[in-house]
Design an enzyme around this catalytic site. Structure first.
Site, short mmCIF file in Angstrom:
data_model
loop_
_atom_site.label_atom_id
_atom_site.label_comp_id
_atom_site.label_asym_id
_atom_site.label_seq_id
_atom_site.Cartn_x
_atom_site.Cartn_y
_atom_site.Cartn_z
CB CYS A 204 72.85 92.23 42.66
SG CYS A 204 71.29 91.39 43.05
CB CYS A 220 70.68 91.79 39.33
SG CYS A 220 71.38 90.13 39.50
CG ASP A 338 85.35 76.59 62.72
OD1 ASP A 338 84.56 75.91 63.40
OD2 ASP A 338 85.13 77.76 62.39
#
Length: 412
Positions: A204, A220, A338
């Site tokens: 959630c 949740c 990266d």
């Protein structure tokens, strides 16, 4: 019937033969094992070849950000107690490499297959696995990998309703979220040292609560499931409450966790924990990882670490100062281009060690070490490091292509 010697169609046989020929040409040209190019050629000729080759095998798939190759090797050793195994032991873990590996295992009973995270759902669809081991999910190859939550969601969708037994790490919320859509899950308490990719609830988006070793979402109610297998110190605890000693030649807590998951996988195929763990003791190194080699009259131990979670686990393997440490980082295609992940690693763990830095991105790493207040020297080559390093075994930590470069240079 065991093995792939079942009735392959003429087209499939041609594909296997052509793939093996392409691999042989690649090896002869000195371009590595040839497994990837061989698999690509074979799949071009028969796109359904992977599924055909797996038909007669009991397949285990292993996927994770860290520990796939080692766990695949440990499971393969354990399952050899009850029959011949075919495995992509050198880590060629995309469909072409997997196809190539299975094509070489005509008399096998088991297929133990490492799968790149991105391809897990697809390969699971093709090979109808009996078991799938899910170890961890963390950030890796930032330029190509989807954010970890998205990857967990993709796994969750891809594994919904699967007939396979899922052996999953109860300590990683992302793994639990991914596995929870499956009807048959064996939960393993394998631990999770790196927690920076699981602070928000994958269900959630709420903030994760982490009291002690437990975790749950206060919003949740998504929470850590009760494990039936657990790593406890130097022992594997099985579902019956028995404790089995882990005796590995591979170092560190992470490999004990890998052995615990591997024992749980082996048990789903009827191999008892004691037998499985005894067989794992035979593994000394995995594709060069953890090897101690001599180069220019110096002992060096080769350690692979590809992302922040991996570096954190690897630092815990290093003896205290003044052991010299060589760090090597590249940023080629297979590593991810990266290097911003270097800023997520806690290099203060190396305080007091003489540190030497090589690799394509040695200057990126130098800046990071400077900010972390570490003493280090930038060198041009491993040869220069050996000449400059104080006495003692040199601990070498490198990311993927830097590790391969080092292995070539030191003759491993």
């Amino acid at each position: 019937m065991a093995g792939n010697s079942g009735p392959l169609s003429p087209r499939a046989k041609l594909a296997v033969t052509a793939g093996k020929a392409a691999a042989a040409v690649s090896r002869a040209a000195g371009r590595g094992s040839g497994s990837v190019i061989g698999g690509k050629v074979a799949l071009k000729l028969d796109p359904d070849l992977l599924a055909r080759l797996a038909t007669h095998l009991d397949v285990v798939l292993v996927s994770a950000t860290n520990g796939k190759t080692t766990t695949t090797r440990l499971i393969a050793e354990a399952l050899r107690a009850s029959g011949p195994v075919v495995s992509n032991a050198l880590g060629a873990n995309m469909p072409a490499g997997i196809t190539s590996a299975l094509a070489g295992g005509s008399d096998a009973r088991y297929g133990v297959i490492e799968v790149d995270e991105k391809y897990l759902a697809m390969v699971a669809r093709d090979v109808d696995p009996k078991a799938i081991a899910l170890l961890n999910l963390s950030r890796d190859q930032l330029d190509r990998a989807a954010e970890t939550r998205m990857l967990a969601e993709k796994w969750r969708e891809g594994l919904t309703g699967t007939k396979a037994v899922i052996i999953a790490n109860a300590d990683d919320p992302l793994i639990v979220w991914a596995a929870s859509s499956s009807p048959n899950v064996v939960w393993v308490a394998a631990g999770q040292e790196w927690k920076d990719d699981a602070w928000s609830c994958p269900s959630c988006g709420g903030v994760m609560q982490r009291p002690g070793d437990d975790w749950f979402c206060g919003e949740c109610g998504f929470r850590r499931p009760t494990p039936s297998w657990a790593l406890s110190g130097d022992y594997v605890l099985d579902p019956h409450g028995s404790a089995w000693p882990i005796r590995l030649q591979l170092p560190g807590r992470a490999n004990k966790a890998n052995a615990t998951t591997s024992a749980a996988v082996a048990a789903t195929f009827g191999v008892p924990p004691q037998v499985a763990l005894e067989r794992m003791y035979q593994v000394q190194a995995v594709a060069g990882r953890y090897d101690v080699i001599t180069f220019m009259n110096r002992e060096m131990r080769l350690l692979l670490a590809k992302n922040p979670a991996g570096w954190l686990e690897t630092f815990s393997l290093i003896d205290g100062p003044p052991t010299p440490v060589l760090l090597s980082v590249n940023a080629r295609g297979a590593d991810g281009t990266d290097t911003s992940w270097l800023w997520d690693v806690d290099y203060t763990r190396l305080t007091g060690h003489p540190i030497f830095v090589i690799g394509d991105r040695k200057l990126d790493l130098a800046v990071r070490l400077e900010v972390a207040g570490q003493n280090f020297q930038v060198c041009e080559s491993v040869d220069e490091v050996v000449r400059m390093a104080p006495p003692g075994r040199i601990e070498v930590i490198a990311n993927y292509t830097a590790f391969q470069d080092l292995r070539r240079r030191v003759g491993n």
